[in-house]
Design a protein around this motif. Structure first.
Motif, PDB file in Angstrom:
ATOM      1  N   ASN A  24       0.811  -1.234   0.000  1.00  0.00           N
ATOM      2  CA  ASN A  24       0.000   0.000   0.000  1.00  0.00           C
ATOM      3  C   ASN A  24       0.840   1.277   0.000  1.00  0.00           C
ATOM      4  N   ILE A  25       2.161   1.140  -0.074  1.00  0.00           N
ATOM      5  CA  ILE A  25       3.011   2.337  -0.017  1.00  0.00           C
ATOM      6  C   ILE A  25       2.850   3.183  -1.280  1.00  0.00           C
ATOM      7  N   PRO A  26       2.562   4.473  -1.131  1.00  0.00           N
ATOM      8  CA  PRO A  26       2.374   5.323  -2.312  1.00  0.00           C
ATOM      9  C   PRO A  26       3.708   5.704  -2.942  1.00  0.00           C
ATOM     10  N   TYR A  27       3.732   5.765  -4.276  1.00  0.00           N
ATOM     11  CA  TYR A  27       4.934   6.161  -5.017  1.00  0.00           C
ATOM     12  C   TYR A  27       4.719   7.472  -5.799  1.00  0.00           C
ATOM     13  N   SER A  28       3.661   7.537  -6.590  1.00  0.00           N
ATOM     14  CA  SER A  28       3.516   8.704  -7.468  1.00  0.00           C
ATOM     15  C   SER A  28       3.072   9.913  -6.643  1.00  0.00           C
ATOM     16  N   PRO A  29       3.288  11.129  -7.162  1.00  0.00           N
ATOM     17  CA  PRO A  29       2.829  12.329  -6.430  1.00  0.00           C
ATOM     18  C   PRO A  29       1.348  12.259  -6.075  1.00  0.00           C
ATOM     19  N   GLU A  30       0.545  11.754  -7.034  1.00  0.00           N
ATOM     20  CA  GLU A  30      -0.906  11.697  -6.792  1.00  0.00           C
ATOM     21  C   GLU A  30      -1.225  10.695  -5.680  1.00  0.00           C
ATOM     22  N   GLU A  31      -0.522   9.569  -5.696  1.00  0.00           N
ATOM     23  CA  GLU A  31      -0.748   8.562  -4.637  1.00  0.00           C
ATOM     24  C   GLU A  31      -0.306   9.098  -3.274  1.00  0.00           C
ATOM     25  N   ILE A  32       0.850   9.768  -3.252  1.00  0.00           N
ATOM     26  CA  ILE A  32       1.353  10.307  -1.981  1.00  0.00           C
ATOM     27  C   ILE A  32       0.373  11.358  -1.449  1.00  0.00           C
ATOM     28  N   ALA A  33      -0.103  12.214  -2.361  1.00  0.00           N
ATOM     29  CA  ALA A  33      -1.050  13.260  -1.944  1.00  0.00           C
ATOM     30  C   ALA A  33      -2.350  12.653  -1.429  1.00  0.00           C
ATOM     31  N   GLU A  34      -2.834  11.645  -2.133  1.00  0.00           N
ATOM     32  CA  GLU A  34      -4.084  10.998  -1.697  1.00  0.00           C
ATOM     33  C   GLU A  34      -3.916  10.396  -0.302  1.00  0.00           C
ATOM     34  N   THR A  68       3.294  16.871  -5.890  1.00  0.00           N
ATOM     35  CA  THR A  68       2.771  16.300  -4.635  1.00  0.00           C
ATOM     36  C   THR A  68       2.150  17.394  -3.775  1.00  0.00           C
ATOM     37  N   ILE A  69       2.869  18.484  -3.610  1.00  0.00           N
ATOM     38  CA  ILE A  69       2.392  19.557  -2.728  1.00  0.00           C
ATOM     39  C   ILE A  69       1.153  20.221  -3.324  1.00  0.00           C
ATOM     40  N   ALA A  70       1.174  20.435  -4.636  1.00  0.00           N
ATOM     41  CA  ALA A  70      -0.015  21.040  -5.282  1.00  0.00           C
ATOM     42  C   ALA A  70      -1.231  20.154  -5.090  1.00  0.00           C
ATOM     43  N   ALA A  71      -1.053  18.848  -5.249  1.00  0.00           N
ATOM     44  CA  ALA A  71      -2.192  17.924  -5.093  1.00  0.00           C
ATOM     45  C   ALA A  71      -2.676  17.894  -3.651  1.00  0.00           C
ATOM     46  N   ILE A  72      -1.751  17.927  -2.698  1.00  0.00           N
ATOM     47  CA  ILE A  72      -2.184  17.947  -1.283  1.00  0.00           C
ATOM     48  C   ILE A  72      -3.000  19.203  -1.027  1.00  0.00           C
ATOM     49  N   ARG A  73      -2.534  20.329  -1.564  1.00  0.00           N
ATOM     50  CA  ARG A  73      -3.209  21.606  -1.265  1.00  0.00           C
ATOM     51  C   ARG A  73      -4.603  21.702  -1.895  1.00  0.00           C
ATOM     52  N   THR A  74      -4.853  20.903  -2.929  1.00  0.00           N
ATOM     53  CA  THR A  74      -6.213  20.931  -3.485  1.00  0.00           C
ATOM     54  C   THR A  74      -7.191  20.187  -2.581  1.00  0.00           C
ATOM     55  N   GLY A  75      -6.686  19.303  -1.722  1.00  0.00           N
ATOM     56  CA  GLY A  75      -7.595  18.478  -0.926  1.00  0.00           C
ATOM     57  C   GLY A  75      -7.494  18.648   0.567  1.00  0.00           C
ATOM     58  N   SER A  76      -6.546  19.461   1.042  1.00  0.00           N
ATOM     59  CA  SER A  76      -6.360  19.574   2.490  1.00  0.00           C
ATOM     60  C   SER A  76      -5.635  20.878   2.808  1.00  0.00           C
ATOM     61  N   GLU A  77      -5.894  21.392   4.023  1.00  0.00           N
ATOM     62  CA  GLU A  77      -5.162  22.583   4.487  1.00  0.00           C
ATOM     63  C   GLU A  77      -3.950  22.198   5.309  1.00  0.00           C
TER      64      GLU A  77
END
Ligand code: KMH
Ligand code: ZN
Length: 273
Positions: A24-34, A68-77
């Motif tokens: 279950n370890i995330p690799y891609s930026p989108e997976e890490i952000a999710e 990764t950071i951009a994707a995190i910021r779209t879904g969380s503060e």
């Protein structure tokens, strides 16, 4: 007595564990952000970030950090923190690429050790270069201390003005070659922290939960969980997600009588306005 608040940091991927350890370890930026966003829904207020290539190899790539950071910021503060520890074989230039992704916080090593048998070197010159970069970007730092001598060096660097007053310490126990995940060691490291610095704890491996419980009882204002540090929910049971690890940490903290810190608490912890 007011209820103490504890900020939870999630470290979703790290550089050492792979899908051979936990699929279950995330690799891609989108997976890490999710994974980071899922963890934030369970109470994590900070994401400590490394990035990977598609095959899971640790990467030193500003664009991967940016995505990764951009994707995190779209879904969380939640706050984002980039590792500058990277992987043991990276150059300091490679380790510093995450800064270009404009994170909220930057991690900094202030000493060297044999990290699970591999030389992991951070020179005085590296420290000063990184401190100057953090200052140029206007970012707070978190000192990653793997042993009591690292804490003492962090204190000295603050007293010398190389690092800002109030810089947070992350006391890491359980890395082979560093301080063991042992009650006596953690107490000693905590005793050495600069009196004006907040401090938190990361515990690697199977003693994680009990070490984090001790950390909170000793006054830690931050605890860290996530696949970077431990891939098991309990003995023999792999965690299905970082969120599951955060949920467990939240549960332990609340059972001990602590409240879970929100993003404002995390901002205050790092001295962000
Ligand atoms: N991967 C380790 C060599 C950090 O992020 O600053 C370093 C590390 C600590 O993970
Ligand atoms: Zn890390």
């Amino acid at each position: 007595m007011a209820t103490a608040r504890v900020v939870i940091t999630v470290a979703p991927t790290g550089a050492e564990v792979t899908r051979a350890n936990n699929p279950n370890i995330p690799y891609s930026p989108e997976e890490i952000a999710e994974e980071a966003i899922g963890a934030s829904r369970e109470g994590a207020a900070v994401a400590h970030l490394h990035v990977r290539k598609d095959d899971g190899t640790p990467a030193a790539d500003a664009e991967l950090f940016q995505r990764t950071i951009a994707a995190i910021r779209t879904g969380s503060e939640m706050l984002t923190m980039v590792s500058t520890g990277g992987a043991v074989w990276m150059t300091m230039e490679e380790r510093m690429t995450g800064i270009e992704a404009d994170p909220d916080v930057i991690g900094i090593e202030v000493e060297s050790l044999n990290f699970d048998g591999d030389p992991f070197i951070t020179s005085n010159e590296d420290i000063r270069k990184l401190a100057a970069e953090a200052d140029r970007w206007g970012k707070p730092l978190e000192i990653e201390a793997f042993d009591v001598g690292h804490v003492a060096t962090g204190v000295r660097l603050i007293d010398e003005g190389v690092l800002p007053r109030g810089t947070a310490f992350n006391l890491v126990v359980g890395v082979p070659g560093g301080m063991p995940a042992d009650f006596r060691g953690l107490q000693l490291m905590a005793d050495f922290v600069h009196d004006r610095s907040p401090w938190g704890v990361t515990a690697i491996g199977r003693n994680q939960t009990r070490m984090l419980a001790q950390a909170m009882m000793l006054g830690a204002q931050c605890i860290r969980v996530g696949f970077e540090d431990n891939v098991y929910l309990k003995r023999g049971v792999l965690a299905e997600s970082n969120a599951a690890l955060v949920r467990q940490a939240t549960d332990v903290a609340e059972k001990l009588g602590f409240e879970i810190g929100n993003v404002d608490d995390a901002r205050a912890y790092f001295g962000l306005s």
